[in-house]
Design an enzyme around this catalytic site. Structure first.
Site, short mmCIF file in Angstrom:
data_model
loop_
_atom_site.label_atom_id
_atom_site.label_comp_id
_atom_site.label_asym_id
_atom_site.label_seq_id
_atom_site.Cartn_x
_atom_site.Cartn_y
_atom_site.Cartn_z
N PRO A 14 0.84 -1.21 0.00
CA PRO A 14 0.00 0.00 0.00
C PRO A 14 0.87 1.25 0.00
O PRO A 14 1.85 1.32 0.73
CB PRO A 14 -0.79 -0.10 1.32
CG PRO A 14 -0.61 -1.47 1.81
CD PRO A 14 0.67 -2.00 1.21
N GLU A 15 0.54 2.19 -0.85
CA GLU A 15 1.28 3.44 -0.92
C GLU A 15 0.41 4.56 -0.35
O GLU A 15 -0.66 4.30 0.17
CB GLU A 15 1.68 3.71 -2.38
CG GLU A 15 2.48 2.57 -2.99
CD GLU A 15 2.97 2.85 -4.40
OE1 GLU A 15 3.19 4.02 -4.73
OE2 GLU A 15 3.13 1.89 -5.17
#
Ligand SMILES: [Zn+2]
Length: 301
Positions: A14-15
């Site tokens: 996840p960014e």
């Protein structure tokens, strides 16, 4: 269509947009609520610190704000404590999940009867509790750099940080201690938007190029947030739904397809050990340095 499974397994992290999506979904459920119980089922989550004191410190704590710094979710409590959650590769937070999922690592009970579970099959995610704002800033200062989508994120600041750096600009963008929150997907999307080849040396970009890249990063992140993140593998919203940004990638994972700007075939290369997607026409590769002294050597031989 067959996809490259090896590459999928590598880039599910996840960014910033995925974490921001979770933050926006969680905030209305958590802000103003008190934690009546916290149970850490997997001691790895708080490692190297023991879990019991953290469970105890959080019991009865009132959540004032759910924030985000880089890829960290930041729960700030009214007693001055802050809990930093990092989801790493496969972590997700599920609100009122009807059944307790396999790989549940932490259970949070709220004073209004609702519950939240932290689920993480690969167990890389972490929870770190700090007792005040000074400790929080010290922790973050060591780990994350300038925050995109804030006033501090300027082309000038980026250029100063990159001064003299020979590392590829993509590696520079991925370094969390320089720019917070950008990972493999959004780095590719941003460099494409800025028409900069990921292998260019960071220190050789002009101020105008940094300005384009700054805008490219912000536009790519904003588009990701707008699509409620990308769900390639494990990323889920707090209600278990998935984001849709994976359908809107301009370049990432589109090897063999046509560039949306010029129609040239998109290629996949490896930069900084990561699968990287470029348009060889829009993103001109750096000029190769000639091997030194080959004519002289030939003469001697
Ligand atoms: Zn192109």
């Amino acid at each position: 269509m067959r996809t490259d499974v090896g590459a999928l397994a590598l880039s599910i992290v996840p960014e910033l947009p995925e974490v921001e999506t979770i933050r926006r979904q969680l905030a209305p459920h958590l802000e103003g609520r008190t934690l009546t119980s916290v149970e850490v089922l997997d001691p790895r989550w708080t490692r190297p610190l023991p879990s019991a004191p953290i469970e105890q410190a959080l019991r009865g704590a009132s959540i004032e704000r759910v924030g985000r710094r880089g890829k960290y979710l930041l729960w700030s409590f009214s007693d001055g404590q802050h809990l930093l959650l990092h989801l790493r590769m496969t972590g997700s937070l599920l609100f009122d999940s009807p059944t307790e999922p396999l790989h549940t690592r932490v259970r949070f009970e709220l004073d209004d009867g609702h519950r939240l579970v932290y689920v993480d099959p690969r167990r890389f995610g972490t929870g770190f509790l700090v007792s005040d704002a000074a400790e929080l800033e010290a922790y973050l200062l060591e780990r994350i750099g300038v925050e995109p989508l804030t006033a501090a994120f300027t082309a000038d600041h980026l250029r100063r940080m990159a001064h003299g750096r020979r590392a590829p600009v993509k590696a520079f963008v991925l370094d969390q201690r320089r720019i917070a929150g950008v990972g493999n997907i959004y780095a590719d999307e941003a460099l494409f938007r800025a028409e900069i080849h990921p292998l260019r040396a960071a220190g050789r970009l002009s101020l105008a190029e940094w300005a384009r890249l700054r805008d490219g990063i912000e536009d790519a992140l904003a588009a990701g947030i707008d699509a409620k993140g990308a769900s390639i593998d494990d990323f889920r919203h707090v209600d278990g739904a998935r984001g849709s940004f994976q359908d809107r990638f301009l370049i990432h994972r589109r090897a063999g397809e046509s560039c949306p700007r010029c129609g040239t075939t998109i290629v996949k290369i490896v930069v900084a050990g990561r699968g990287t997607y470029v348009c060889p026409n829009c993103q001109r590769p750096p000029r190769r340095r000639r091997a030194v002294s080959s004519p002289a050597r030939a003469a001697v031989l």
